[in-house]
Write an enzyme that holds these catalytic residues in place. Structure first.
Site, PDB file in Angstrom:
ATOM      1  N   LYS A  56      38.828  30.952  42.118  1.00  0.00           N
ATOM      2  CA  LYS A  56      38.114  32.234  42.260  1.00  0.00           C
ATOM      3  C   LYS A  56      37.141  32.146  43.440  1.00  0.00           C
ATOM      4  O   LYS A  56      36.517  31.093  43.653  1.00  0.00           O
ATOM      5  CB  LYS A  56      37.368  32.480  40.940  1.00  0.00           C
ATOM      6  CG  LYS A  56      36.774  33.848  40.718  1.00  0.00           C
ATOM      7  CD  LYS A  56      36.312  33.961  39.246  1.00  0.00           C
ATOM      8  CE  LYS A  56      35.584  35.226  38.917  1.00  0.00           C
ATOM      9  NZ  LYS A  56      35.204  35.318  37.492  1.00  0.00           N
ATOM     10  N   SER A 131      36.501  39.522  35.027  1.00  0.00           N
ATOM     11  CA  SER A 131      36.343  39.565  36.468  1.00  0.00           C
ATOM     12  C   SER A 131      37.269  38.620  37.218  1.00  0.00           C
ATOM     13  O   SER A 131      37.457  38.769  38.421  1.00  0.00           O
ATOM     14  CB  SER A 131      34.895  39.219  36.816  1.00  0.00           C
ATOM     15  OG  SER A 131      34.604  37.874  36.434  1.00  0.00           O
ATOM     16  N   SER A 155      35.476  36.725  30.957  1.00  0.00           N
ATOM     17  CA  SER A 155      36.208  36.989  32.193  1.00  0.00           C
ATOM     18  C   SER A 155      37.422  36.133  32.484  1.00  0.00           C
ATOM     19  O   SER A 155      38.127  36.391  33.453  1.00  0.00           O
ATOM     20  CB  SER A 155      35.263  36.855  33.382  1.00  0.00           C
ATOM     21  OG  SER A 155      34.642  38.072  33.612  1.00  0.00           O
TER      22      SER A 155
HETATM   23  N1  GLN Z   1      33.038  41.929  31.093  1.00  0.00           N
HETATM   24  C1  GLN Z   1      31.884  41.105  31.280  1.00  0.00           C
HETATM   25  C2  GLN Z   1      30.952  41.766  32.262  1.00  0.00           C
HETATM   26  O1  GLN Z   1      31.350  42.715  32.890  1.00  0.00           O
HETATM   27  C3  GLN Z   1      32.346  39.750  31.672  1.00  0.00           C
HETATM   28  C4  GLN Z   1      32.008  39.218  33.002  1.00  0.00           C
HETATM   29  C5  GLN Z   1      32.314  37.751  33.154  1.00  0.00           C
HETATM   30  O2  GLN Z   1      32.658  37.062  32.174  1.00  0.00           O
HETATM   31  N2  GLN Z   1      32.137  37.235  34.374  1.00  0.00           N
HETATM   32  O3  GLN Z   1      29.838  41.354  32.408  1.00  0.00           O
END
Ligand code: GLN
Length: 453
Positions: A56, A131, A155
């Site tokens: 990532k 994400s 995420s």
């Molecule tokens: N859906 C969560 C958010 O929008 C998860 C984000 C993550 O785990 N990086 O904050």
């Protein structure tokens, strides 16, 4: 033993193909590595014997820009490699791509990056999830054998459910976050996507370890996850939470969740129903996460002023104007929204932050109590299947099951999402978690379930 492990979908020849290297895979890739640049990292252990991977774009790499999909640090090249990246290369992994993400890892759809929307590789009408959108895409479509993501709220594990692959996050602290851009450090973990459970266990063997460069690093208490993955004749106590079944929206998910429970029961494991769960406490997770993660994110990203990184330096007549310009142009809608939440949480008379910290303690106590009732907890992976791109609402609903995975970020548990029926973007999944430091139990039971399926 490790070197004998055969990775799925591996066709090394295709990686030499020019067309392959030029493709952008529906925006899932932000930049590409040149493997020659990594000769300075010596291979010390060949556990990953030449397996190509993606990482990532919020993990620092000193030869390749690391943008976190944000305009405010576009083209920024860090001065060092993240520990995770170094370990993968030291173990013979071949870095191919920096993958796309929701800006600053904030988001859940794959639709809030400045490098374009990432869609589901199996059907462009559906989301791939976020994400860690690009990392999910690239394993799901077979471009790489594994990929690294980060998991602050879910995420890695939720997107994995939308493509029917394995998404895992280990116990908080046992894999170094050095060089991973912070989102909300008390929730953040490195996580990864693989095709099968054994590959996920092998990656924890490679990646765990105390790192003095990470202020939150914790000494692991266990090892040899792949070597010990077979259950032999062991039987586990598997905790389930019956009231969560009412929260499942899609009927196939409910059917397959029950199927998984039955398969494990027939295999001799004991199912323990947690009927006394304090659902009201657990249901506060979304509010607690919104408040704490936004405040941590705002604090951690306060260095993004347009001065230290990025190229907004010349815009504006004084310091304040320059920062306002940089942030107005440099951040996208979702990130601005979270920073505003953080402001509201800090300055409102309600003292939301302190309330949220207290509630988090109660949530953690309750989930640890439930996890202590057995060896692992098994819940449905999601309440529903991947959303259609045109139906997306960036405000997650406060449906408990939609946010349940975040509870394991709150208390730091290892947690793995795996498919039951694999049907491209319509896969059904379950999630298996345990108390912190029992990552081995999660792998063992998930691997057994995978065998039974
Ligand atoms: N859906 C969560 C958010 O929008 C998860 C984000 C993550 O785990 N990086 O904050």
């Amino acid at each position: 033993m490790f070197n004998e492990h055969k990775w799925k979908n591996i066709n090394l020849e295709k990686y030499k193909n020019e067309i392959f290297l030029k493709k952008k895979y529906d925006n899932s890739i932000i930049s590409k590595f040149d493997i020659k640049d990594y000769e300075y990292i010596k291979i010390i252990n060949n556990l990953l014997n030449g397996i190509p991977f993606a990482i990532k774009d919020n993990f620092s790499t000193k030869k390749v820009m690391t943008t976190s999909a944000s305009k405010i640090i576009k083209e920024f090249i860090p001065a060092y490699d993240s520990t995770v990246f170094t370990k993968l290369v030291e173990n013979g992994g071949i870095p191919l791509f920096k993958s796309n993400l929701d800006e600053l890892a904030i988001g859940s759809t794959g639709l809030t990056s400045n490098y374009g929307d990432v869609c589901n590789p199996f059907d462009k009408e559906y989301i791939v999830g976020g994400s860690s959108s690009g990392s999910n895409y690239l394993v799901a479509d077979g471009t790489v054998s594994f990929s690294i993501g980060s998991d602050t709220g879910d995420s890695v594990r939720k997107p994995a459910a939308y493509t029917g692959i394995i998404g895992f996050k280990p116990t908080w602290g046992i894999v170094s976050r050095f060089g991973l851009y912070d989102f909300a450090p008390t929730f953040d973990t490195v996580g990864w996507f693989t095709n099968i459970v054994k590959e996920s266990a092998l990656l924890l063997d490679v990646l765990q370890g105390f790192d003095e460069k990470d202020y939150s690093s914790i000494k692991p208490k266990d090892k040899d996850f792949l070597k010990n993955i077979d259950m032999k004749n062991e039987k586990y106590k598997i905790v389930v939470i019956p009231v969560l079944e009412e929260q499942i929206i899609n009927k196939e998910i409910l059917k397959d969740y029950k199927k998984a429970i039955n398969l494990l029961k027939e295999d001799g494991h004991k199912i323990i129903e947690a009927n006394d769960v304090e659902i009201r406490k657990l249901s506060t997770i979304l509010s607690v996460y919104r408040v704490i993660s936004s405040i941590e994110a705002f604090s951690c990203n306060s260095n993004l002023t347009g001065f230290n990184f990025g190229d907004y330096f010349d815009e504006g007549n004084n310091y304040e104007e320059k920062i306002i310009n940089a942030r107005t142009k440099g951040f996208g809608y979702e990130v601005k929204k979270r920073f505003l939440w953080s402001r509201e949480s800090i300055y409102s008379e309600e003292k939301y932050y302190f309330k949220a910290i207290k509630l988090r303690t109660l949530i953690n106590e309750e989930i640890n109590r439930i996890l202590s009732m057995g060896d692992v907890l098994m819940i449905p992976g999601t309440a529903d299947l991947a959303d259609n791109i045109n139906n997306i609402n960036n405000f997650p609903s406060d449906h408990l099951l939609n946010n349940f995975l975040t509870i394991f970020n709150s208390n730091g548990s290892p947690s793995l999402t795996m498919p039951i029926t694999k049907n491209n973007h319509l896969s059904t999944t379950v999630n298996i978690s345990s108390l912190p430091f029992h990552d081995k139990k999660v792998f063992k039971l998930s691997n057994r379930l995978e065998e039974l399926l």
